[in-house]
Enzyme design. Sequence first.
Site, PDB file in Angstrom:
ATOM      1  N   GLU A 309       0.794  -1.179  -0.054  1.00  0.00           N
ATOM      2  CA  GLU A 309       0.218  -0.044  -0.032  1.00  0.00           C
ATOM      3  C   GLU A 309       0.788   1.381   0.004  1.00  0.00           C
ATOM      4  OE1 GLU A 309      -4.051  -1.508   2.412  1.00  0.00           O
ATOM      5  OE2 GLU A 309      -1.958  -0.905   3.782  1.00  0.00           O
TER       6      GLU A 309
HETATM    7  C1  TNX Z   1      -4.472  -3.802   4.697  1.00  0.00           C
HETATM    8  S1  TNX Z   1      -2.937  -5.925   3.378  1.00  0.00           S
HETATM    9  C2  TNX Z   1      -3.098  -3.400   5.310  1.00  0.00           C
HETATM   10  C3  TNX Z   1      -2.926  -3.204   6.634  1.00  0.00           C
HETATM   11  C4  TNX Z   1      -4.280  -2.925   7.267  1.00  0.00           C
HETATM   12  C5  TNX Z   1      -5.103  -4.132   6.871  1.00  0.00           C
HETATM   13  C6  TNX Z   1      -6.414  -4.252   7.686  1.00  0.00           C
HETATM   14  C7  TNX Z   1      -1.990  -5.195   4.066  1.00  0.00           C
HETATM   15  C8  TNX Z   1      -0.722  -5.666   3.599  1.00  0.00           C
HETATM   16  N1  TNX Z   1      -2.012  -3.859   4.667  1.00  0.00           N
HETATM   17  O1  TNX Z   1      -2.416  -1.906   6.639  1.00  0.00           O
HETATM   18  O2  TNX Z   1      -4.066  -3.030   8.417  1.00  0.00           O
HETATM   19  O3  TNX Z   1      -5.417  -3.846   5.615  1.00  0.00           O
HETATM   20  O4  TNX Z   1      -7.103  -5.264   7.211  1.00  0.00           O
END
Ligand code: TNX
Length: 497
Positions: A309
């Site tokens: 992300e």
């Molecule tokens: C996505 S999936 C994130 C996290 C959040 C989570 C909550 C991923 C690698 N990163 O930053 O905590 O969703 O479900």
Amino acid sequence: MERQFMVSRVSAPTMRQLGDVIPLPASVRPDASADFRITSDVSVSAAPAAAAVADELAEVLRRSTGFPVPRGEDGAVRLHLDDSDEVKSPESYRLDIAADGVTLSAPTQQGLFAGLQTLRQLLPESLAAEVVLPGGRIEDEPRFAYRGTMLDLARHFYSPADIRSYIDTIAQFKINYLHLHLTDDQGWRLEIEGWPRLTEVSGGEGTGIDGQGPGFLTAQEYTDLVAYGETRFVTIVPEIDLPGHVNAAQVAYPELTTDGEPVQPRTDAEVGYSSLVADKEITYTFVEDVIRVVAALTPGPFLHIGGDEALSTTAEDYRTFMTRVLPMAGKYGKRAIGWHEMAAVDLPPTAVPQYWRIEPADGGVTRAAQAGHQVIMSPADRSYLDMKYDDASPLGLDWAGLLGVERSYDWDPADRLPGVGEESLLGVEAPLWSETLRSLADVHYMAFPRLLAIAEIGWTPRADRDWTSFRRRLAEYGPRFEAQGVNYHRSPEIDWK
Ligand code: TNX
């Protein structure tokens, strides 16, 4: 089989079936003529190299029988280390239960420990009037070498005592990796020599979600946790999330921002707004220092560098950053794991993408697998323990959908992405993010029972897995969790005992 006993002091005895174990063993051959009735003179014998597992086995036997269970020569319960068969997995074991005793053999202590978990599940979890073990032979080994779960210490910090207790619980189901998400926008939870403000500032009061806190692991506490994990054959995988999810680092060290200006602490649950700066040299000084320190504190083979992300990092900057940072893991002796976004760049040969998407799009993971990379499967819609079970769940998120117990069981990691089959998989992991969690009891509620589904997916031969069987076996674990003080979710999908 119903039996009546007139005992009020302790729970009524019920003998378990040989295969009533989670994860289901690879081979189970019951022999009803060979049940073993444990008597008060039971003792445990083992070679000195197996002493630790033997002591633990004696303790498990004491708890269910109340007998003294000393260590001795020629005990009715015997442990053997036998490394003559080199093709076997180090986690393999054989458990023979016969009318005159129990023999557990394995090529390594790790295998003996795995066998002990099986044996423990065949025994009552608390004191019983009479204990009879079901006769027969179990021969067992894991489907995948990596069977993990992740705990997010950045959004909510868990104390070393909580983490040790969690290790004890997960190890019973043959989970062998605990991934610790140590840094994120909200907090930085591991002391890094040379960068003290990371934890002084971003491990301080009010750094958890909604201003909870404080908390961080000192280097010594982390080292002690790693060592504790080793006693349960659970390897710690530390994650430093880069180049996004770094607001806490930038609060502590404003020189890590684009203009060097201070940024505000954030304790909301937004993602994707922070990034290290790909064209500033201080970025790489910082990252290499952190990777060097974390690698030196971590005896295990893996170091997780995040990579997810990075929504405020341009694709070009992401590539520049990752291309420079990924080899640092190797430089300090570790294999890099990263969330699958990192598969967009050319990876060092040993790097492992961890796939978390819910849509079929593969994020470059298929290409990486075809180039020979091993992959960890953690699709959010099946393995994210922070998703709500159902509409009534008091905790959890739902962006990847609701995740009941059957849904977390009834999928297969080798089917998830075309081109990423059995031979490309290092294993499976169930991450647990902490945005909505406030305690170890909350962690238990989200992880149990779903983590047992993931544990079985990771261990049991695919062809032997079956929801009806799992559901029936799982029902037995209600009283066992209660005896252990584990706050599991009594999902209506299961006819709990
Ligand atoms: C996505 S999936 C994130 C996290 C959040 C989570 C909550 C991923 C690698 N990163 O930053 O905590 O969703 O479900």
